[in-house]
Design a protein around this motif. Structure first.
Motif, PDB file in Angstrom:
ATOM      1  N   GLN A 131     122.825  -9.835  85.887  1.00  0.00           N
ATOM      2  CA  GLN A 131     121.372  -9.816  85.886  1.00  0.00           C
ATOM      3  C   GLN A 131     120.790 -10.893  86.792  1.00  0.00           C
ATOM      4  O   GLN A 131     119.682 -10.749  87.314  1.00  0.00           O
ATOM      5  N   GLU A 132     121.559 -11.958  87.005  1.00  0.00           N
ATOM      6  CA  GLU A 132     121.112 -13.031  87.884  1.00  0.00           C
ATOM      7  C   GLU A 132     121.361 -12.713  89.357  1.00  0.00           C
ATOM      8  O   GLU A 132     121.024 -13.502  90.230  1.00  0.00           O
ATOM      9  N   GLY A 133     121.954 -11.562  89.617  1.00  0.00           N
ATOM     10  CA  GLY A 133     122.205 -11.168  90.988  1.00  0.00           C
ATOM     11  C   GLY A 133     123.516 -11.650  91.551  1.00  0.00           C
ATOM     12  O   GLY A 133     123.776 -11.521  92.760  1.00  0.00           O
ATOM     13  N   GLU A 134     124.382 -12.214  90.705  1.00  0.00           N
ATOM     14  CA  GLU A 134     125.696 -12.679  91.164  1.00  0.00           C
ATOM     15  C   GLU A 134     126.644 -11.496  91.296  1.00  0.00           C
ATOM     16  O   GLU A 134     126.534 -10.489  90.581  1.00  0.00           O
ATOM     17  N   LEU A 135     127.609 -11.636  92.200  1.00  0.00           N
ATOM     18  CA  LEU A 135     128.606 -10.592  92.437  1.00  0.00           C
ATOM     19  C   LEU A 135     129.997 -11.148  92.169  1.00  0.00           C
ATOM     20  O   LEU A 135     130.386 -12.171  92.746  1.00  0.00           O
ATOM     21  N   TYR A 136     130.738 -10.508  91.263  1.00  0.00           N
ATOM     22  CA  TYR A 136     132.102 -10.908  90.941  1.00  0.00           C
ATOM     23  C   TYR A 136     133.065  -9.791  91.326  1.00  0.00           C
ATOM     24  O   TYR A 136     132.723  -8.604  91.290  1.00  0.00           O
ATOM     25  N   ALA A 137     134.288 -10.183  91.681  1.00  0.00           N
ATOM     26  CA  ALA A 137     135.297  -9.203  92.096  1.00  0.00           C
ATOM     27  C   ALA A 137     136.684  -9.668  91.674  1.00  0.00           C
ATOM     28  O   ALA A 137     136.947 -10.862  91.591  1.00  0.00           O
ATOM     29  N   TRP A 138     137.569  -8.716  91.416  1.00  0.00           N
ATOM     30  CA  TRP A 138     138.974  -9.031  91.135  1.00  0.00           C
ATOM     31  C   TRP A 138     139.815  -7.757  91.278  1.00  0.00           C
ATOM     32  O   TRP A 138     139.302  -6.669  91.412  1.00  0.00           O
ATOM     33  N   GLY A 139     141.135  -7.939  91.265  1.00  0.00           N
ATOM     34  CA  GLY A 139     142.051  -6.805  91.347  1.00  0.00           C
ATOM     35  C   GLY A 139     142.690  -6.653  92.712  1.00  0.00           C
ATOM     36  O   GLY A 139     142.911  -7.649  93.423  1.00  0.00           O
ATOM     37  N   HIS A 140     142.972  -5.421  93.108  1.00  0.00           N
ATOM     38  CA  HIS A 140     143.660  -5.130  94.356  1.00  0.00           C
ATOM     39  C   HIS A 140     142.842  -5.632  95.547  1.00  0.00           C
ATOM     40  O   HIS A 140     141.626  -5.472  95.603  1.00  0.00           O
ATOM     41  N   ASN A 141     143.543  -6.252  96.518  1.00  0.00           N
ATOM     42  CA  ASN A 141     142.827  -6.860  97.644  1.00  0.00           C
ATOM     43  C   ASN A 141     143.593  -6.710  98.952  1.00  0.00           C
ATOM     44  O   ASN A 141     143.449  -7.509  99.872  1.00  0.00           O
ATOM     45  N   GLY A 142     144.403  -5.651  99.048  1.00  0.00           N
ATOM     46  CA  GLY A 142     145.227  -5.457 100.242  1.00  0.00           C
ATOM     47  C   GLY A 142     144.425  -5.235 101.511  1.00  0.00           C
ATOM     48  O   GLY A 142     144.942  -5.407 102.618  1.00  0.00           O
ATOM     49  N   TYR A 143     143.155  -4.859 101.361  1.00  0.00           N
ATOM     50  CA  TYR A 143     142.303  -4.606 102.529  1.00  0.00           C
ATOM     51  C   TYR A 143     141.049  -5.483 102.512  1.00  0.00           C
ATOM     52  O   TYR A 143     140.048  -5.147 103.105  1.00  0.00           O
ATOM     53  N   SER A 144     141.121  -6.599 101.779  1.00  0.00           N
ATOM     54  CA  SER A 144     139.997  -7.538 101.652  1.00  0.00           C
ATOM     55  C   SER A 144     138.797  -6.900 100.955  1.00  0.00           C
ATOM     56  O   SER A 144     137.655  -7.313 101.159  1.00  0.00           O
ATOM     57  N   GLN A 145     139.064  -5.926 100.101  1.00  0.00           N
ATOM     58  CA  GLN A 145     137.957  -5.257  99.426  1.00  0.00           C
ATOM     59  C   GLN A 145     137.266  -6.126  98.381  1.00  0.00           C
ATOM     60  O   GLN A 145     136.212  -5.751  97.853  1.00  0.00           O
ATOM     61  N   LEU A 146     137.848  -7.301  98.094  1.00  0.00           N
ATOM     62  CA  LEU A 146     137.176  -8.225  97.178  1.00  0.00           C
ATOM     63  C   LEU A 146     136.122  -9.064  97.894  1.00  0.00           C
ATOM     64  O   LEU A 146     135.295  -9.723  97.253  1.00  0.00           O
TER      65      LEU A 146
END
Length: 570
Positions: A131-146
């Motif tokens: 809700q604060e507009g932050e973006l979190y990511a995790w998991g597979h990252n073989g193509y820099s998709q994080l």
């Protein structure tokens, strides 16, 4: 309809959950955003959630099932605690390790964060916006998709900030191995795998960090985003639709099948105002502000709903004979399409449990989410699902709650000196015996207390509770008395339930008593079951007290019948 370009818009909005529509006044500079409805959905339709206790299920406010085989789950509680469980492919649970778990694990780093958007890829990788507009990511990252500038697996949630400082992310979308983010200002950022131009950078080089998608989106305010496996779509505040990336099946709707390295407007939808876009594996759906549905792209499984399996390179209108459409659903990991009408009817088509359905099929579901739970392959969720718990009770739950409630009852039964509080109207609706009893010419219709002496308190209470709940919870011995009541009152469904309880609770000690009861109450199926049990355990049964206390004629009949079955042969 624009009244004053510098001040406001009147926008016609069709509500998802009801049959009503209304006009909303939307002031600039805030773009029109299609709000996704809160769903009344039973999450236990997804197998992973059957692992949770009743209390855990009741605590869920938001949830999502994802993964190549729908083997991972994330859910958020009413206390804004985030839990995960499942297989944990590519560290997609974000627990800091690669261990799978059937017991929910808490993600402490996300505690207290209010989630507004979540998406997942095929790796899978996971994106979420708060809700604060932050973006979190995790998991597979073989193509820099994080989007963290590396190709290292994200074993736990990381805050993605590159090129997003002072930006409020409002929506996220994932393709197979690429990612999109939409900001409050209507900008689209993309990163990750870019072999077909799905990042929209003008090249096919992978993008390691978020990059603003510009070109034809420059100076446009985008309000919605979606991803196919290797394609990207976005909707502008004026209803225009743009697509880029892989287009081999026509999923960009441009009239050709050439890949696009930068966003291209769907000219075929010119003159229409699109409110919602949804992308499947290689097909797309669009919903206009007039409730019209358009589809294009791959059609191998009939996912376009055109009645055939031919791909469509340009949008075609489907469900033209149906009423206004208010919601559409698709997911990049499936070939399934779903639409909900203004009256609440839910249609599905495409790959449904492996079967191709080429025309929209009317289901008995009340939610588009239910289709994905029961028919999509894999049975993932197409969105972050929000549940309404609150204090809402269904009719069945309300009836159950009011059983034996002295505050609302208008009648009491007195059994063995104890009162059972009920409601005449409920009894008359549910039972023919009471419908006849509460006639004006019957004395019972005028009484506030009715004495019952032919049945025990546990039996009669269980009967009345059955009328409120459709369920019975009694030990087998008491179920015999309830079977007698059900027979007397001609309650055939209750009679079957009693027989089921007795079958489940039969033992060597009570088998002959139960057999006697089955014969006495003319329960043929139960009688056959008890008889076979007695014959199979003949030596033990004949040594019980119940066997020797039986009526002589019944004992003689049992011996003759058992003899015919060969029970006494060596």
């Amino acid at each position: 309809r624009c009244l004053d370009e510098n001040r406001c818009f009147f926008v016609y909005v069709s509500c998802f959950k009801g049959t009503h529509s209304r006009y909303l006044l939307v002031s600039k500079p805030h773009p029109l955003r299609l709000q996704r409805s809160v769903a009344m959905v039973d999450v236990s339709k997804w197998p992973l959630f059957t692992l949770l206790s009743t209390q855990e299920l009741a605590s869920i406010r938001q949830a999502c099932i994802f993964g190549a085989f729908a083997n991972e789950a994330i859910y958020i509680t009413h206390d804004d605690e985030v839990y995960v469980l499942g297989l944990n492919c590519s560290n997609c649970l974000g627990t800091g390790d690669s261990q799978s778990t059937i017991v929910p694990k808490k993600l402490d780093s996300l505690t207290g964060k209010k989630l507004i958007s979540l998406s997942y890829g095929s790796g899978p990788h996971v994106l979420l916006a708060t809700q604060e507009g932050e973006l979190y990511a995790w998991g597979h990252n073989g193509y820099s998709q994080l989007g963290n500038g590396t190709t290292n697996q994200g074993v736990s949630p990381i805050l993605v900030t590159t090129n997003l400082q002072n930006k409020r992310v409002t929506e996220v979308a994932c393709g197979s191995h690429h990612s999109l983010a939409l900001t409050h200002e209507g900008e689209v950022f993309a990163w990750g795998y870019n072999n077909c131009g799905q990042v929209g950078s003008g090249s096919t080089a992978n993008q390691p960090t978020p990059r603003k998608v510009s070109n034809s989106l420059q100076n446009k305010v985008m309000v919605s985003i979606a991803c196919g496996q290797t394609s990207s779509m976005a909707v502008a505040d004026n209803g225009e639709v743009y697509g880029w990336g892989y287009n081999g099946n026509g999923q960009l709707g441009l009239g050709n099948n050439g890949n696009q390295l930068t966003p291209c407007r769907l000219i075929a939808l010119q003159g229409l105002c699109v409110l919602q876009i949804a992308s499947g594996y290689a097909h797309s759906l669009a919903l206009t502000d007039e409730g019209l549905l358009y589809a294009w792209g791959a059609n191998t499984y009939g996912q376009l709903g055109t009645g055939n399996k031919s791909n469509q390179l340009s949008p075609v209108q489907v469900m033209t004979e149906k009423e206004r459409i208010v919601e559409i659903a698709a997911c990049h990991s499936t070939h399934t399409s779903v639409a909900k009408t203004q009256s609440g009817q839910v249609f599905m088509w495409g790959q449904c449990r492996g079967q191709p359905i080429v025309l929209p099929h009317l289901t008995h579901f009340s939610s588009t989410d239910d289709v994905f739970a029961c028919f999509a392959m894999p049975s993932v969720m197409w969105r972050l699902l929000s549940m309404e718990h609150d204090d809402f009770l269904t009719v069945a739950q309300s009836l159950k709650k009011e059983f034996d409630n002295p505050e609302t009852s208008d009648l009491k039964f007195s059994v063995d000196g104890k009162y059972i509080h009920v409601h005449k109207a409920v009894l008359k609706i549910r039972c023919e015996h009471f419908r006849s009893m509460f006639q004006s010419h019957w004395n019972e219709d005028m009484k506030e207390v009715i004495e019952i002496d032919q049945f025990s308190y546990p039996v009669y209470r269980s009967f009345l509770e059955f009328l409120y709940t459709d369920s019975v919870d009694l030990p087998p011995e008491d179920a015999i008395g309830l079977l007698d009541l059900a027979t007397s009152y001609c309650e055939n469904r209750l009679k079957k339930l009693c027989q089921h309880i007795i079958k489940r609770g039969i033992t060597v000690e009570n088998a002959f008593s139960l057999l006697s009861a089955a014969i006495r109450y003319d329960a043929e199926d139960l009688e056959e079951f008890c008889f076979k049990f007695c014959v199979n355990h003949l030596t033990e049964v004949t040594q019980t007290a119940a066997f020797w206390q039986i009526d002589g004629n019944m004992l003689k009949e049992f011996i003759c019948r058992a003899s015919h079955c060969g029970a006494f042969k060596n």
